[in-house]
Motif scaffolding. Structure first.
Motif, short mmCIF file in Angstrom:
data_model
loop_
_atom_site.label_atom_id
_atom_site.label_comp_id
_atom_site.label_asym_id
_atom_site.label_seq_id
_atom_site.Cartn_x
_atom_site.Cartn_y
_atom_site.Cartn_z
N ALA A 65 8.55 6.10 -11.71
CA ALA A 65 7.20 5.56 -11.56
C ALA A 65 7.12 4.13 -12.09
N SER A 66 7.81 3.87 -13.20
CA SER A 66 7.80 2.53 -13.79
C SER A 66 8.41 1.50 -12.84
N LYS A 98 0.83 -1.21 0.00
CA LYS A 98 0.00 0.00 0.00
C LYS A 98 0.86 1.25 0.00
N ARG A 99 1.96 1.24 0.78
CA ARG A 99 2.86 2.40 0.82
C ARG A 99 3.54 2.61 -0.53
N VAL A 100 3.93 1.52 -1.16
CA VAL A 100 4.58 1.60 -2.47
C VAL A 100 3.61 2.17 -3.51
N LYS A 101 2.36 1.75 -3.45
CA LYS A 101 1.39 2.24 -4.43
C LYS A 101 1.12 3.73 -4.26
N TYR A 102 1.11 4.22 -3.03
CA TYR A 102 0.95 5.66 -2.84
C TYR A 102 2.12 6.42 -3.44
N LEU A 103 3.32 5.90 -3.27
CA LEU A 103 4.49 6.54 -3.88
C LEU A 103 4.36 6.51 -5.40
N TRP A 104 3.94 5.39 -5.94
CA TRP A 104 3.76 5.28 -7.39
C TRP A 104 2.78 6.32 -7.90
N TYR A 105 1.64 6.46 -7.24
CA TYR A 105 0.66 7.45 -7.66
C TYR A 105 1.22 8.88 -7.55
N HIS A 106 1.97 9.15 -6.50
CA HIS A 106 2.53 10.49 -6.36
C HIS A 106 3.55 10.79 -7.46
N LEU A 107 4.33 9.80 -7.80
CA LEU A 107 5.29 10.00 -8.90
C LEU A 107 4.55 10.25 -10.22
N ARG A 108 3.43 9.61 -10.41
CA ARG A 108 2.64 9.85 -11.61
C ARG A 108 2.07 11.26 -11.61
#
Length: 308
Positions: free
Chosen positions: A219-220, A195-205
């Protein structure tokens, strides 16, 4: 429009634009305004709700605790109303992916009985949740109500400080969750890291245009990590389901073989996640956010430069 902030916009304008876009796309799915199947529509709508929660998390300090918790809870609960449908479909996809991964050691129809049982279960859950419980209608009502409140999200500042603490918090929590997951391995701890990783991914997007090539690559890589952890969690849930409902399987020998393959694949995924996670979280949180902040300042200042 893309899920990203744009230089010509203020942060407030960008956040509200993205919120309306994601809400409208989620509603279109749930109202049957696309060509997707009901299960596909639910999956897409739930992804939109997760993107909305990440957007809120980016500006949580600015919009205030009350607004953040109200809207985050709204989107979370709307997604949960539909989660059983998606979770049941995921078990089938997970079994298919596992069979494909180990295609060299198992036959094409090696777990056919299990898959048929999972399909029947998924259909039953879909009918119960979407037809009998009216979960979809309830979710639509919650999302529509949230849409009316977007205009009241108050974001007054328009510089890096508006989102700096949120980006650092997400990165720092992901770093800590990595350590916990491997020091205290459990399904729950690995899921929390995901869940923490996905939040970072969304923020990078959301921040992609700050430096398109670099942020896209970051992001990739972060998405790849989230996929490793997501696949691991899906396998853990399939394993748990098979143990709780053994009637879904065939004979005990085949069921044991399937569980053995699940455990083997989960170990591979966790090892891959650890190696990639070490790279992604190699920086100290303060250093990471300071670096992104420099990119932000340059990006925002570029629109103010005179044309040559």
């Amino acid at each position: 429009m893309a899920y990203r902030l744009k230089a010509p916009e203020s942060i407030s304008e960008g956040v509200q634009r993205i919120a309306y876009e994601q809400i409208d796309k989620a509603l279109a799915q749930l109202l049957g305004q696309t060509d997707n199947s009901p299960e596909e529509a639910v999956h897409d709508a739930r992804k939109r709700l997760k993107k909305l929660r990440a957007l809120l998390r980016l500006v949580r300090d600015e919009i205030g605790s009350d607004t953040y918790h109200q809207e985050n809870t709204c989107f979370r609960d709307a997604g949960r109303l539909l989660s059983d449908v998606r979770d049941a479909q995921v078990t089938i996809e997970t079994l298919d992916d596992l069979s494909e991964h180990f295609a060299n050691i198992i036959s094409v129809d090696g777990f056919r009985e299990v898959r048929q049982a999972l399909e029947a279960r998924s259909q039953s859950i879909s009918e119960r949740v979407l037809d009998e419980k009216n979960a979809q209608e309830d979710a639509i009502g919650m999302i529509k109500a949230a849409r009316e409140r977007v205009k009241d999200w108050s974001i007054k500042s328009n510089d890096w400080s508006t989102i700096q603490e949120s980006v650092q918090r997400v990165y720092k929590r992901g770093d800590k969750a990595l350590i916990v997951a491997f020091n205290q391995p459990s399904v729950e701890n690995f899921h929390d890291w995901r869940k923490r990783v996905k939040y970072l991914w969304y923020h990078l997007r959301l921040l992609k245009l700050v430096w398109s090539d670099l942020m896209a690559e970051m992001a990739s890589q972060t998405k790849q990590l989230a996929d490793y952890l997501g696949d691991d969690h899906d396998l853990a849930m399939l394993r748990q389901l098979l143990e709780q409902e053994p009637e879904l399987g065939c004979d005990r020998t085949q069921l044991d073989a399937l569980i053995g393959l699940i455990d083997r694949r989960r170990l591979q995924l966790q090892q891959s996640a650890y190696c990639l996670g070490q790279r992604i979280y190699a920086e100290k949180p303060g250093v990471f956010v300071e670096r992104i902040g420099v990119y932000w300042q340059i990006w925002r200042s570029e629109r103010e430069q005179p044309s040559l």
